[in-house]
Design an enzyme around this catalytic site. Structure first.
Site, PDB file in Angstrom:
ATOM      1  N   HIS A 104       0.851  -1.199   0.000  1.00 39.74           N
ATOM      2  CA  HIS A 104       0.000   0.000   0.000  1.00 39.74           C
ATOM      3  C   HIS A 104       0.878   1.237   0.000  1.00 39.74           C
ATOM      4  O   HIS A 104       1.678   1.462   0.914  1.00 39.74           O
ATOM      5  CB  HIS A 104      -0.937  -0.033   1.210  1.00 39.74           C
ATOM      6  CG  HIS A 104      -1.949  -1.133   1.098  1.00 39.74           C
ATOM      7  ND1 HIS A 104      -2.313  -1.923   2.152  1.00 39.74           N
ATOM      8  CD2 HIS A 104      -2.647  -1.573   0.016  1.00 39.74           C
ATOM      9  CE1 HIS A 104      -3.217  -2.810   1.723  1.00 39.74           C
ATOM     10  NE2 HIS A 104      -3.431  -2.622   0.447  1.00 39.74           N
TER      11      HIS A 104
ATOM     12  N   GLU B 284       1.997   3.637   2.926  1.00 40.19           N
ATOM     13  CA  GLU B 284       2.494   3.067   4.180  1.00 40.19           C
ATOM     14  C   GLU B 284       4.022   3.076   4.180  1.00 40.19           C
ATOM     15  O   GLU B 284       4.688   2.044   4.245  1.00 40.19           O
ATOM     16  CB  GLU B 284       1.881   1.671   4.368  1.00 40.19           C
ATOM     17  CG  GLU B 284       0.361   1.762   4.502  1.00 40.19           C
ATOM     18  CD  GLU B 284      -0.380   0.427   4.367  1.00 40.19           C
ATOM     19  OE1 GLU B 284       0.281  -0.622   4.400  1.00 40.19           O
ATOM     20  OE2 GLU B 284      -1.617   0.456   4.233  1.00 40.19           O
TER      21      GLU B 284
ATOM     22  N   ARG C 261      19.847  -3.559   5.662  1.00 44.28           N
ATOM     23  CA  ARG C 261      21.136  -3.074   6.172  1.00 44.28           C
ATOM     24  C   ARG C 261      21.589  -3.887   7.389  1.00 44.28           C
ATOM     25  O   ARG C 261      22.727  -4.324   7.494  1.00 44.28           O
ATOM     26  CB  ARG C 261      20.946  -1.586   6.541  1.00 44.28           C
ATOM     27  CG  ARG C 261      22.118  -0.711   6.698  1.00 44.28           C
ATOM     28  CD  ARG C 261      22.954  -0.544   5.447  1.00 44.28           C
ATOM     29  NE  ARG C 261      24.049  -1.504   5.466  1.00 44.28           N
ATOM     30  CZ  ARG C 261      24.828  -1.752   4.430  1.00 44.28           C
ATOM     31  NH1 ARG C 261      24.661  -1.120   3.284  1.00 44.28           N
ATOM     32  NH2 ARG C 261      25.807  -2.630   4.514  1.00 44.28           N
TER      33      ARG C 261
ATOM     34  N   HIS D 100       3.008  -3.685   6.734  1.00 47.65           N
ATOM     35  CA  HIS D 100       2.055  -2.633   6.400  1.00 47.65           C
ATOM     36  C   HIS D 100       2.069  -1.641   7.555  1.00 47.65           C
ATOM     37  O   HIS D 100       2.727  -1.842   8.565  1.00 47.65           O
ATOM     38  CB  HIS D 100       0.631  -3.206   6.269  1.00 47.65           C
ATOM     39  CG  HIS D 100       0.412  -4.028   5.037  1.00 47.65           C
ATOM     40  ND1 HIS D 100      -0.422  -3.640   4.027  1.00 47.65           N
ATOM     41  CD2 HIS D 100       0.918  -5.238   4.662  1.00 47.65           C
ATOM     42  CE1 HIS D 100      -0.436  -4.568   3.080  1.00 47.65           C
ATOM     43  NE2 HIS D 100       0.361  -5.552   3.441  1.00 47.65           N
TER      44      HIS D 100
ATOM     45  N   GLU E   2       1.190  -5.151  10.852  1.00 42.54           N
ATOM     46  CA  GLU E   2       0.735  -3.758  10.759  1.00 42.54           C
ATOM     47  C   GLU E   2       1.558  -2.987  11.784  1.00 42.54           C
ATOM     48  O   GLU E   2       1.347  -3.108  12.993  1.00 42.54           O
ATOM     49  CB  GLU E   2      -0.763  -3.656  11.086  1.00 42.54           C
ATOM     50  CG  GLU E   2      -1.670  -4.251  10.026  1.00 42.54           C
ATOM     51  CD  GLU E   2      -1.944  -3.313   8.860  1.00 42.54           C
ATOM     52  OE1 GLU E   2      -1.437  -2.167   8.882  1.00 42.54           O
ATOM     53  OE2 GLU E   2      -2.651  -3.732   7.930  1.00 42.54           O
TER      54      GLU E   2
HETATM   55 ZN    ZN Z   1      -1.497  -1.888   4.079  1.00 41.60          ZN
END
Ligand code: ZN
Length: 716
Positions: A159, A162, A174, A281, A360
């Protein structure tokens, strides 16, 4: 409010060149979780739910046309101010965040520079986006992949808006190259795709900070397909988990895998199927895993997902951002947020048996001052971003480690009643049947069924082919596994001793369940567990809550001392509006006699509970049944005044019991050898035994035999 709206619009004007209506953050008042469902059915992605002055508001991203659609069905839409960081978008001059294309600091240029300077970082394109950008996959460690090394995949930015998901993925690249122990690096093929949707991502830097989808022209003046609703698994099974309407935020596309970005992912997985995957996300503080398409549906590998992501009682990813609404990420099936379909983790799990998680990243929002709301526009602050990365790093490293040997779990019975459910190792022989014992002692055999939904990487779920109304024990034939219910309750008439909550007609079985919508505690009576050792709690439940409201929570507590002291044994948050079973192991119950359980709700969590019982794993309960010799009876059905019950002579005294069909004991006798028969006089004491079914139970030398007896005497 109006002033705030103007300010947001003004910011967008600085950033925008095309005439397309800009997206903005808005909130709409809702009544509860059901409001989230109906917004989803209108094509909106609910990014958050906030309580303001006692009312619940859903936070969405919308533009004027979408807001008119909402107003037409009675929603009052109010624009929210976004954090001022959005203003820098057009200039691409953030301190932390970087666009895809910027020739100096962009993702593409940065990865190229890292690859040129570091022999452990390799960058390849796995396909091209709709606008022709490369979808870059970074391999950390050896350049080539080896069949003997398990693949692990980390994804960022399906998305577009985000951004922090890309930044966390970049920091992970990294860190893995600089700090992952060499032995682990050498034992895995580790891939990171920091930007799955480069067109949308670039667009958020040049035109619209809040863009979510890719940039497909939909042919009707709208743009974009939601790349995390376009995967072929469960694509479009309903219009709540994705939308068929092109202009909406969760538009699933014209066909499964219609998008070049999705096709690139499919081709990559075919070549490098990951054992474990993490897809970042933002935002909400969640670690979600399959299933997500249908509330209440549990993946067979639920034990593996739980072992890695933790539970609400013991979550594994902390959230140390000061403004977050949670102190840890809620782990659970995808539907505990809301149902989705055509979603990545579900596709990867179903197609490649990938143990796939959607993280999330932190809510980090909702500071006391509403104007501080930043939502998707995470602060351009390196220290805060680093905090989010550090919070999530141990889980990423654990996922990489776990890909070599996924957590083991014990084969077990998940539920005895009303549906028998069993989890077995996927490699174990398939059970052909389940034998259940009902409340009157009768044995019934049911087919063990498993459709493909219940076939996982490590675990298989099996269920009986029909609900068994009165199952009290179950044996998994051929698997050495059995369990029995010690108690069973579900708010039905005549169940005494339960206190708290109310009865609801929304029953799983029977006429009632227990339910609570206010803060309340349901407490069981004291149960004598008889000193058993392998005790667990069976319960079926459903709930209406919200992951955005962590105070909405259900807690199960257990007491092994008749209610003197209580310990938390299970917790649940989020939304789960369909009945599903929960097994809670109770090691503290071993050897206990006075056991109690209670259910505590807080924060307005709506919770329904049914089919609650203490259960015990025991293979002997059925072994004795099968090993015992049959009880002999002189006639069956019984038409005379006496019936002779006999059994093979044992070394010790036999105990004879005769029960009515409803379980009331009529006869209890002990018969010592060398006698091995008992005469049941149906007219003894001048009382007449009524016609019907009876159960004869004979225990001798530790073995138990049962025989049903039908009394059908005529006359008198
Ligand atoms: Zn998302």
């Amino acid at each position: 409010m109006a002033r705030r709206t103007l300010r947001v619009v003004a910011l967008w004007c600085l950033a925008a060149t095309p005439a397309a209506a800009q997206l903005r953050v808005a909130e709409v008042p809702i009544g509860g979780p059901a409001g989230v469902d109906s917004l989803a059915r209108l094509g909106f992605e609910v990014a958050d739910v906030r309580r303001v002055a006692g009312r619940l508001y859903a936070v969405i991203v919308s533009e004027p046309r979408g807001e008119r659609r909402l107003a037409a069905v009675g929603y009052a839409v109010r624009a929210l101010a976004l954090a001022p960081t959005a203003a820098a978008a057009a200039a691409d001059t953030y301190k932390v965040f970087r666009s895809f294309d910027n020739p100096g600091t962009g993702i593409r240029a940065t990865l190229a520079a890292w690859a040129a300077a570091d022999t452990l970082i390799h960058v390849d394109s796995i396909g091209a986006s709709g606008e022709g950008r490369p979808i870059l996959a970074v391999k950390i460690g050896a350049a080539g992949d080896a069949p003997g090394r398990p693949n692990v995949l980390v994804l960022g930015t399906h998305h577009a808006r985000e951004w922090i998901s890309t930044e966390v993925a970049m920091r992970l690249i990294r860190w893995l190259a600089d700090s992952l122990p060499p032995a682990l690096l050498a034992a895995r093929d580790i891939w990171v795709v920091p930007v799955e949707n480069p067109d949308g991502y670039q667009y958020t830097f040049t035109v619209d900070r809040l863009w979510r989808k890719n940039r497909r022209p939909n042919g009707d003046g709208t743009f974009g397909v939601d790349p995390n609703r376009n995967y072929p698994t469960f694509w479009g099974v309903d219009d709540a988990g994705s939308s068929p309407v092109p202009g909406t935020e969760i538009y699933r596309g014209p066909a499964p895998a219609s998008e070049p970005e999705t096709q690139a992912m499919i081709a990559f997985h075919a070549a490098h199927p990951p054992v474990v995957a993490v897809s970042y996300h933002s935002y909400t503080d969640l670690v979600l895993y399959p299933y997500g398409f249908r509330p209440g549906e549990l993946a067979p590998d639920q034990p593996v997902f739980q072992a890695l992501a933790g539970t609400d009682l013991a979550p594994v990813v902390p959230d140390n951002l000061p403004a977050s609404i949670r102190s840890a990420y809620h782990p659970g099936p995808g539907w505990t947020l809301y149902p989705t379909n055509g979603e990545y983790t579900e596709w990867a799990y179903r197609t490649h048996q990938t143990i796939a998680f959607t993280t999330e990243l932190t809510s980090g929002c909702c500071a006391p001052n509403p104007s501080d709301y930043y939502g998707f526009a995470f602060p351009d602050d390196s220290a805060l971003v680093e905090r989010v990365f550090r919070d999530n790093l141990p889980f990423a490293v654990m996922a990489i480690a776990a890909a070599g040997s996924l957590p083991a779990a014990a084969a077990r019975v998940e539920s005895v009643w009303p549906e028998v459910r069993v989890s077995l190792e996927a490699a174990a022989p398939a059970p052909a049947s389940l034998t259940v014992r009902n409340a009157s002692g009768q044995l019934l055999t049911r087919n063990a069924l498993a459709d493909s939904l219940w076939r996982g990487r490590l675990w298989f779920s099996w269920r009986s082919d029909v609900s068994v109304d009165t199952a009290r024990a179950v044996r998994v034939n051929g698997a050495g596994l059995a369990a029995e219910l010690i108690t069973l309750a579900g708010a039905e008439d005549g169940e005494n001793g339960w206190t708290g909550w109310t009865r609801s007609p929304e029953a799983l079985m029977g006429a009632w369940s227990w339910s609570a919508t206010a803060e309340d505690t349901l407490t069981s009576p004291v149960v004598d567990l008889g000193g058993r050792t392998r005790v667990w709690l069976q319960l079926w439940n459903k709930y209406r809550g919200s992951v955005y409201q962590p105070a909405q929570r259900g807690l199960v507590q257990f007491s092994a001392d008749s209610g003197g002291t209580w310990n938390d044994v299970y917790a649940v948050t989020g939304d789960g509006p369909a009945w599903h079973p929960v097994r809670v192991d109770l090691p503290a119950a071993a050897g206990a006699h006075g056991a109690r359980v209670r259910f505590v709700t807080t924060g307005g969590f709506g919770w329904w509970v049914d089919a609650v019982g203490f259960a015990s794993d025991s293979t002997t309960v059925f072994q004795v049944l099968t090993a015992a010799a049959a009880v002999g009876v002189s006639e069956n059905p019984v038409r005379s005044d006496q019936v002779v019950i006999s059994w093979p002579l044992g070394a010790t005294a036999a105990r004879v019991g005769i029960y009515t069909f409803t379980g009331a004991r009529l006869i209890a006798a002990t018969v010592a050898p060398p006698t091995n028969e008992f005469v049941w006089d149906l007219t003894a004491g001048g009382r007449r035994v009524v016609n019907g079914a009876y159960l004869v139970v004979v225990q001798v030398d530790g073995r138990v035999s049962r025989q049903r007896l039908f009394v059908t005497r005529s006359g008198r």
